[in-house]
Design an enzyme around this catalytic site. Structure first.
Site, short mmCIF file in Angstrom:
data_model
loop_
_atom_site.label_atom_id
_atom_site.label_comp_id
_atom_site.label_asym_id
_atom_site.label_seq_id
_atom_site.Cartn_x
_atom_site.Cartn_y
_atom_site.Cartn_z
N GLY A 21 45.27 40.80 29.45
CA GLY A 21 44.11 41.67 29.24
C GLY A 21 43.90 41.84 27.74
N GLY B 110 41.21 43.47 26.34
CA GLY B 110 40.14 44.43 26.11
C GLY B 110 40.50 45.40 25.01
NE ARG C 67 44.80 58.03 34.70
CZ ARG C 67 44.80 59.36 34.45
NH1 ARG C 67 44.79 60.21 35.43
NH2 ARG C 67 44.80 59.81 33.21
CG ASN D 216 41.89 47.71 38.18
OD1 ASN D 216 41.04 46.87 37.87
ND2 ASN D 216 42.04 48.83 37.51
CG HIS E 132 49.01 57.91 34.63
ND1 HIS E 132 49.06 58.82 33.60
CD2 HIS E 132 48.06 57.00 34.26
CE1 HIS E 132 48.19 58.48 32.67
NE2 HIS E 132 47.56 57.38 33.05
N1 APR Z 1 43.49 38.69 34.25
C1 APR Z 1 43.60 39.10 32.98
N2 APR Z 1 42.74 39.96 32.41
C2 APR Z 1 41.73 40.42 33.16
C3 APR Z 1 41.56 40.04 34.51
C4 APR Z 1 42.49 39.13 35.06
N3 APR Z 1 42.41 38.71 36.33
N4 APR Z 1 40.46 40.67 34.99
C5 APR Z 1 39.97 41.43 34.00
N5 APR Z 1 40.74 41.27 32.89
C6 APR Z 1 40.54 41.83 31.56
C7 APR Z 1 39.08 42.17 31.28
O1 APR Z 1 38.34 40.98 30.99
C8 APR Z 1 39.19 43.12 30.11
O2 APR Z 1 39.00 42.48 28.85
O3 APR Z 1 41.21 43.08 31.39
C9 APR Z 1 40.62 43.66 30.21
C10 APR Z 1 40.67 45.17 30.34
O4 APR Z 1 40.21 45.67 29.15
P1 APR Z 1 39.18 46.89 29.04
O5 APR Z 1 38.12 46.75 30.07
O6 APR Z 1 38.77 47.01 27.62
O7 APR Z 1 40.09 48.13 29.46
P2 APR Z 1 41.18 48.90 28.57
O8 APR Z 1 40.58 50.11 27.99
O9 APR Z 1 41.90 47.95 27.69
O10 APR Z 1 42.15 49.41 29.74
C11 APR Z 1 42.90 48.49 30.51
O11 APR Z 1 44.54 50.13 31.12
O12 APR Z 1 44.56 52.43 30.80
C12 APR Z 1 44.30 51.40 31.71
O13 APR Z 1 42.57 52.31 33.13
C13 APR Z 1 42.86 51.37 32.12
O14 APR Z 1 43.18 49.82 33.93
C14 APR Z 1 42.69 49.95 32.60
C15 APR Z 1 43.62 49.18 31.65
#
Ligand code: APR
Length: 336
Positions: free
Chosen positions: A9, A11, A111, A118, A198
């Protein structure tokens, strides 16, 4: 320093993690994976071709790598849209999934409401870990936290010390911050733990809350502490409501790195982590926030606290919320 840390991930949290790992020189190499931007099969073919070439993970890594000469860091960054950039990772931090986001009317999902989407993502994540770094220690951050760690455990069946979730350090940090602010004392002096799941039933444990080793009751009255504990339980939502575009991302990344550094430097540090319980606190087979000694072996020992009667009751309520979500996970996994 580790050989390699893999991040799933790329993000908001994944970006901060990459940057911090490079700045703090925690590994020789960091591998970042993220499939985004996703190719939309409904888009015209030429647009799909563009989407295939774009990569959030590669873009973020190249940006950071190009800054390394300036900050004099030799940590290498590799990235991929599939999971191949994880190859050889000794430690994985998982943030893959959808975060909570404010709706146009200002409300936002719990959540637990993120669960359906998820869980599918987590199944893919588990496959990626299995293929590229099956022996890695795993810290998972994605929400709903306790249920996602439980799902990874079902899919990967790792030794129980090698898979755990990050929530307690973040929630405890929030509790400590609010106490420091109200007492007008340095955050460095405040210690406190938030345990349990959590979710909104998490348990800020008053009996662990101290300022410079002195029970917090000497500094703050009952009503103030009760208000702080209520705010702590909803603190993630407070940020979701303010940001509008997603959820907290700097403090969760720092909290996960607190755990990562305890592993990397074999600190034997007591940190509240979401660990698998096998009888401790009277719980079997669930991942729940508890204090644990964290070192090179991951979760090396769960510490059982003497809780007050009220804390025990709140902890039991939180466990039953986690247990309910995990029962839903079992049902949903059977269907996907
Ligand atoms: N494999 C890898 N990455 C993925 C997949 C996957 N199958 N599907 C989605 N992603 C990526 C998305 O493309 C995105 O860039 O996961 C990333 C999540 O990043 P954000 O949307 O920016 O979320 P973020 O704020 O980083 O939080 C991530 O942590 O605190 C928790 O609730 C929050 O579940 C969330 C996670």
């Amino acid at each position: 320093m580790l050989g390699k840390i893999g991040l799933i991930g790329g993000g908001y949290i994944g970006g901060v993690l990459t940057q911090e790992i490079v700045q703090r020189r925690l590994a020789r190499e960091v591998g970042l994976t993220d499939p985004a931007p996703f190719v939309n099969p409904d888009d015209p073919p030429e647009r799909q071709e563009v989407q295939k070439k774009q990569s959030v993970a590669k873009g973020k890594c190249l940006d950071i790598a190009e800054g390394t000469p300036t900050i004099r860091s030799d940590v290498r960054c590799v990235a991929s849209k599939d999971y191949s950039a994880l190859a050889g990772s000794e430690l994985i931090i998982n943030t893959a999934g959808v975060p909570r986001k404010a709706r146009p009317d200002g409300t936002f999902p719990s959540r637990e409401e993120l669960l359906t989407i998820n869980l599918k993502v987590t199944k893919q994540v588990a496959e990626g870990i299995k293929q590229y770094c099956p022996k890695a220690t795993i810290i998972s951050i994605a929400n709903p936290l306790d249920a996602i760690v439980y799902t990874l455990d079902k899919a990967l069946k790792p030794p129980k010390n090698k898979l755990f979730g990050m929530a307690g350090q973040l929630d405890s940090g929030r509790y400590c911050y609010f106490v420091a602010e109200a007492a007008k004392i340095s955050v460095e002096n405040v210690n406190a733990m938030v345990l349990g799941g959590h979710g909104d039933d998490m348990v800020p444990v008053r009996s662990t809350c101290q300022i410079a080793g002195i029970p917090v009751g000497k500094f703050l009255d009952e009503a103030t502490l009760a208000a702080i504990e209520a705010r702590t339980r909803k603190a993630g939502g407070e940020i979701v409501g303010l940001l509008g575009f997603g959820s907290a991302f700097v403090s969760p990344a720092w909290a996960a790195l607190e755990m990562a550094e305890a592993i990397i430097y074999d600190k034997k540090k007591i940190i509240p982590v979401c660990a698998k319980l096998e009888g401790e606190y009277g719980v079997k087979g669930l991942f729940v926030g508890v204090p644990a000694i964290v070192g090179a072996g991951g979760v090396e020992k769960v510490i059982e606290l003497e809780l007050s009667a009220a804390e025990k009751e709140a902890f039991a309520k939180s466990i039953s919320a986690v247990s309910k979500t995990c029962a839903e996970v079992d049902q949903m996994l059977a269907a996907i």
